[in-house]
Scaffold this motif. Sequence first.
Motif, PDB file in Angstrom:
ATOM      1  N   GLU A  75       0.812  -1.224   0.000  1.00  0.00           N
ATOM      2  CA  GLU A  75       0.000   0.000   0.000  1.00  0.00           C
ATOM      3  C   GLU A  75       0.843   1.270   0.000  1.00  0.00           C
ATOM      4  OE1 GLU A  75      -3.854  -0.570   2.523  1.00  0.00           O
ATOM      5  OE2 GLU A  75      -2.336  -1.939   3.306  1.00  0.00           O
ATOM      6  N   LEU A  76       2.097   1.139   0.391  1.00  0.00           N
ATOM      7  CA  LEU A  76       2.996   2.298   0.388  1.00  0.00           C
ATOM      8  C   LEU A  76       4.018   2.209  -0.741  1.00  0.00           C
ATOM      9  CD1 LEU A  76       3.728   2.658   4.224  1.00  0.00           C
ATOM     10  CD2 LEU A  76       2.039   3.885   2.840  1.00  0.00           C
ATOM     11  N   SER A  77       3.898   1.166  -1.573  1.00  0.00           N
ATOM     12  CA  SER A  77       4.859   0.931  -2.663  1.00  0.00           C
ATOM     13  C   SER A  77       6.290   0.946  -2.133  1.00  0.00           C
ATOM     14  CB  SER A  77       4.695   1.991  -3.762  1.00  0.00           C
ATOM     15  OG  SER A  77       3.396   1.937  -4.312  1.00  0.00           O
ATOM     16  N   LEU A  78       6.468   0.314  -0.981  1.00  0.00           N
ATOM     17  CA  LEU A  78       7.768   0.299  -0.315  1.00  0.00           C
ATOM     18  C   LEU A  78       8.325  -1.118  -0.306  1.00  0.00           C
ATOM     19  CD1 LEU A  78       9.918   1.825   1.342  1.00  0.00           C
ATOM     20  CD2 LEU A  78       8.574   1.312   3.384  1.00  0.00           C
ATOM     21  N   CYS A  79       9.586  -1.238  -0.679  1.00  0.00           N
ATOM     22  CA  CYS A  79      10.238  -2.544  -0.713  1.00  0.00           C
ATOM     23  C   CYS A  79      11.675  -2.387  -0.223  1.00  0.00           C
ATOM     24  CB  CYS A  79      10.213  -3.106  -2.132  1.00  0.00           C
ATOM     25  SG  CYS A  79      10.942  -4.750  -2.275  1.00  0.00           S
ATOM     26  N   THR A  80      12.041  -3.141   0.800  1.00  0.00           N
ATOM     27  CA  THR A  80      13.399  -3.072   1.338  1.00  0.00           C
ATOM     28  C   THR A  80      13.974  -4.474   1.443  1.00  0.00           C
ATOM     29  OG1 THR A  80      12.597  -3.191   3.624  1.00  0.00           O
ATOM     30  CG2 THR A  80      12.899  -0.992   2.666  1.00  0.00           C
ATOM     31  N   ARG A  81      15.293  -4.538   1.626  1.00  0.00           N
ATOM     32  CA  ARG A  81      15.960  -5.830   1.751  1.00  0.00           C
ATOM     33  C   ARG A  81      16.821  -5.856   3.011  1.00  0.00           C
ATOM     34  NH1 ARG A  81      18.029  -8.080  -4.154  1.00  0.00           N
ATOM     35  NH2 ARG A  81      15.995  -7.961  -5.204  1.00  0.00           N
ATOM     36  N   GLY A  82      16.972  -7.057   3.543  1.00  0.00           N
ATOM     37  CA  GLY A  82      17.834  -7.252   4.697  1.00  0.00           C
ATOM     38  C   GLY A  82      18.661  -8.508   4.521  1.00  0.00           C
ATOM     39  N   GLU A  83      19.795  -8.552   5.188  1.00  0.00           N
ATOM     40  CA  GLU A  83      20.699  -9.694   5.082  1.00  0.00           C
ATOM     41  C   GLU A  83      21.150 -10.106   6.474  1.00  0.00           C
ATOM     42  OE1 GLU A  83      25.210 -10.178   3.475  1.00  0.00           O
ATOM     43  OE2 GLU A  83      23.752  -9.463   1.987  1.00  0.00           O
ATOM     44  N   GLY A  84      21.277 -11.413   6.694  1.00  0.00           N
ATOM     45  CA  GLY A  84      21.720 -11.877   7.999  1.00  0.00           C
ATOM     46  C   GLY A  84      22.106 -13.338   7.977  1.00  0.00           C
ATOM     47  N   SER A  85      22.673 -13.793   9.083  1.00  0.00           N
ATOM     48  CA  SER A  85      23.111 -15.186   9.182  1.00  0.00           C
ATOM     49  C   SER A  85      21.948 -16.135   9.448  1.00  0.00           C
ATOM     50  CB  SER A  85      24.160 -15.333  10.292  1.00  0.00           C
ATOM     51  OG  SER A  85      23.631 -14.914  11.536  1.00  0.00           O
ATOM     52  N   THR A  86      20.776 -15.582   9.781  1.00  0.00           N
ATOM     53  CA  THR A  86      19.547 -16.364   9.911  1.00  0.00           C
ATOM     54  C   THR A  86      18.440 -15.619   9.176  1.00  0.00           C
ATOM     55  OG1 THR A  86      18.779 -15.274  11.937  1.00  0.00           O
ATOM     56  CG2 THR A  86      20.246 -17.178  12.200  1.00  0.00           C
ATOM     57  N   ARG A  87      17.393 -16.343   8.827  1.00  0.00           N
ATOM     58  CA  ARG A  87      16.270 -15.681   8.152  1.00  0.00           C
ATOM     59  C   ARG A  87      15.645 -14.638   9.070  1.00  0.00           C
ATOM     60  NH1 ARG A  87      11.408 -18.412   4.581  1.00  0.00           N
ATOM     61  NH2 ARG A  87      10.199 -16.497   4.293  1.00  0.00           N
ATOM     62  N   ARG A  88      15.559 -14.961  10.348  1.00  0.00           N
ATOM     63  CA  ARG A  88      14.981 -14.029  11.316  1.00  0.00           C
ATOM     64  C   ARG A  88      15.773 -12.727  11.364  1.00  0.00           C
ATOM     65  NH1 ARG A  88      14.638 -16.393  17.200  1.00  0.00           N
ATOM     66  NH2 ARG A  88      13.449 -17.926  16.005  1.00  0.00           N
ATOM     67  N   ALA A  89      17.100 -12.840  11.381  1.00  0.00           N
ATOM     68  CA  ALA A  89      17.943 -11.645  11.431  1.00  0.00           C
ATOM     69  C   ALA A  89      17.790 -10.816  10.161  1.00  0.00           C
ATOM     70  CB  ALA A  89      19.400 -12.046  11.630  1.00  0.00           C
ATOM     71  N   ALA A  90      17.683 -11.494   9.018  1.00  0.00           N
ATOM     72  CA  ALA A  90      17.508 -10.782   7.752  1.00  0.00           C
ATOM     73  C   ALA A  90      16.171 -10.044   7.721  1.00  0.00           C
ATOM     74  CB  ALA A  90      17.597 -11.766   6.588  1.00  0.00           C
ATOM     75  N   GLU A  91      15.124 -10.671   8.248  1.00  0.00           N
ATOM     76  CA  GLU A  91      13.812 -10.016   8.303  1.00  0.00           C
ATOM     77  C   GLU A  91      13.857  -8.779   9.195  1.00  0.00           C
ATOM     78  OE1 GLU A  91      11.150 -13.043   9.609  1.00  0.00           O
ATOM     79  OE2 GLU A  91      10.942 -13.954   7.620  1.00  0.00           O
ATOM     80  N   GLN A  92      14.555  -8.884  10.316  1.00  0.00           N
ATOM     81  CA  GLN A  92      14.660  -7.735  11.216  1.00  0.00           C
ATOM     82  C   GLN A  92      15.394  -6.577  10.537  1.00  0.00           C
ATOM     83  OE1 GLN A  92      13.091  -7.371  13.894  1.00  0.00           O
ATOM     84  NE2 GLN A  92      12.751  -9.355  14.855  1.00  0.00           N
ATOM     85  N   GLN A  93      16.441  -6.908   9.797  1.00  0.00           N
ATOM     86  CA  GLN A  93      17.182  -5.849   9.109  1.00  0.00           C
ATOM     87  C   GLN A  93      16.329  -5.206   8.021  1.00  0.00           C
ATOM     88  OE1 GLN A  93      20.678  -6.062   6.088  1.00  0.00           O
ATOM     89  NE2 GLN A  93      21.642  -6.084   8.111  1.00  0.00           N
ATOM     90  N   ALA A  94      15.558  -6.019   7.295  1.00  0.00           N
ATOM     91  CA  ALA A  94      14.678  -5.472   6.262  1.00  0.00           C
ATOM     92  C   ALA A  94      13.621  -4.559   6.885  1.00  0.00           C
ATOM     93  CB  ALA A  94      14.012  -6.610   5.492  1.00  0.00           C
ATOM     94  N   ALA A  95      13.093  -4.963   8.041  1.00  0.00           N
ATOM     95  CA  ALA A  95      12.110  -4.131   8.741  1.00  0.00           C
ATOM     96  C   ALA A  95      12.742  -2.823   9.204  1.00  0.00           C
ATOM     97  CB  ALA A  95      11.538  -4.894   9.932  1.00  0.00           C
ATOM     98  N   GLN A  96      13.986  -2.906   9.679  1.00  0.00           N
ATOM     99  CA  GLN A  96      14.684  -1.697  10.118  1.00  0.00           C
ATOM    100  C   GLN A  96      14.889  -0.736   8.953  1.00  0.00           C
ATOM    101  OE1 GLN A  96      15.749  -0.929  13.476  1.00  0.00           O
ATOM    102  NE2 GLN A  96      15.715   1.006  12.366  1.00  0.00           N
ATOM    103  N   GLN A  97      15.208  -1.277   7.789  1.00  0.00           N
ATOM    104  CA  GLN A  97      15.373  -0.446   6.597  1.00  0.00           C
ATOM    105  C   GLN A  97      14.048   0.225   6.219  1.00  0.00           C
ATOM    106  OE1 GLN A  97      18.187   0.292   4.991  1.00  0.00           O
ATOM    107  NE2 GLN A  97      19.419  -0.986   6.350  1.00  0.00           N
ATOM    108  N   ALA A  98      12.954  -0.522   6.358  1.00  0.00           N
ATOM    109  CA  ALA A  98      11.637   0.045   6.049  1.00  0.00           C
ATOM    110  C   ALA A  98      11.301   1.180   7.010  1.00  0.00           C
ATOM    111  CB  ALA A  98      10.570  -1.046   6.119  1.00  0.00           C
ATOM    112  N   LEU A  99      11.591   0.986   8.291  1.00  0.00           N
ATOM    113  CA  LEU A  99      11.344   2.039   9.277  1.00  0.00           C
ATOM    114  C   LEU A  99      12.163   3.287   8.964  1.00  0.00           C
ATOM    115  CD1 LEU A  99      11.314  -0.102  12.548  1.00  0.00           C
ATOM    116  CD2 LEU A  99       9.388   1.215  11.641  1.00  0.00           C
ATOM    117  N   ALA A 100      13.402   3.072   8.536  1.00  0.00           N
ATOM    118  CA  ALA A 100      14.264   4.209   8.199  1.00  0.00           C
ATOM    119  C   ALA A 100      13.693   4.990   7.020  1.00  0.00           C
ATOM    120  CB  ALA A 100      15.673   3.708   7.879  1.00  0.00           C
TER     121      ALA A 100
END
Length: 232
Positions: free
Chosen positions: A202-227
Motif C-alpha cells: 500500500e505504500l509501494s515500499l520494498c526493502t531488503r535485509g541480510e543476515g546469518s539467519t532468516r529471522r535476522a535478515a527479516e529484522q534488518q529489512a524491517a529496520q530499513q523500512a522504518l528508516a
Amino acid sequence: MRANLQRLSKAQTELCHRLGYAFADPALLERALTHRSHSSNHYERLEFLGDSVLSFAVSAELYDRFPELAEGELTRLRASLVKQDTLAQVARQLAVGESLLLGGGEMKSGGFDRDSILADALEALIGAVFLDGGAVAVRAVVVRLFHEYLEQLDPRTIPKDPKTTLQERLQKQALATPVYSLLEASGDAHNQTFVVECQIAELSLCTRGEGSTRRAAEQQAAQQALAQLATP
C-alpha cells in the motif's frame, strides 16, 4: 537419572556437570556436540527440535513469572532471551566449544568459538535433554542456564524489535502488515547468509535485509523500512 559416563570423554563429562544434567543415553549428547563438518551423524536435527523446545521452556517460565503481562510483552521478553548472541554467551559459560566435534577446516577457522555454531550446539543440547529426560527436565535445565538473564529481565526496558515496531506502526495507519519473502540463501549449511525482502504494497515500499539467519535478515529489512518511513 544416572548416565553411562564410561562412553563420555572427560570434556563431555565435565560439560554434563556444568549443564546439571546426566544423560541416560550418552549417544544423544555426542550427537548434540557433533558438527556436520565432522560426521554425517550431526546435530542439525537436534538443533531443529531444540529451537522449539527452548522457545517453549522460556515461554512457560515467562508466563509464570509475569502473570500481569500481555502476549505482546511476553513475546518481546522471549525474543530478548532467545537470540543468537545470548545463546552463544550461555554456550561459552558452559564451555561447549571445548566438547564440540568439528572437522579440520572448521577447527582451524575457529568454529569452536563462532557464535552461530555455539548457538546451534546449545539448541541441539536442549533438544537432546528433551528427548532424554522429557519436558520437565528440559525446562529445569533451561531455567538454570538462563537464570542470570531471567533475573535481569525488566519489561519496562525491553525495546520492541524492528518487525514489531513496523507492524504496530502500519496497524495504527490501518495498513496491511508487511510481507517478508526469502530471496536468497547462500553458503554452506552451517554458515549461511539469507537475503529477505520486506514489501509494504500500500505504500509501494520494498526493502531488503541480510543476515546469518532468516529471522535476522527479516529484522534488518524491517529496520530499513522504518528508516525509509522516517525520511521526509
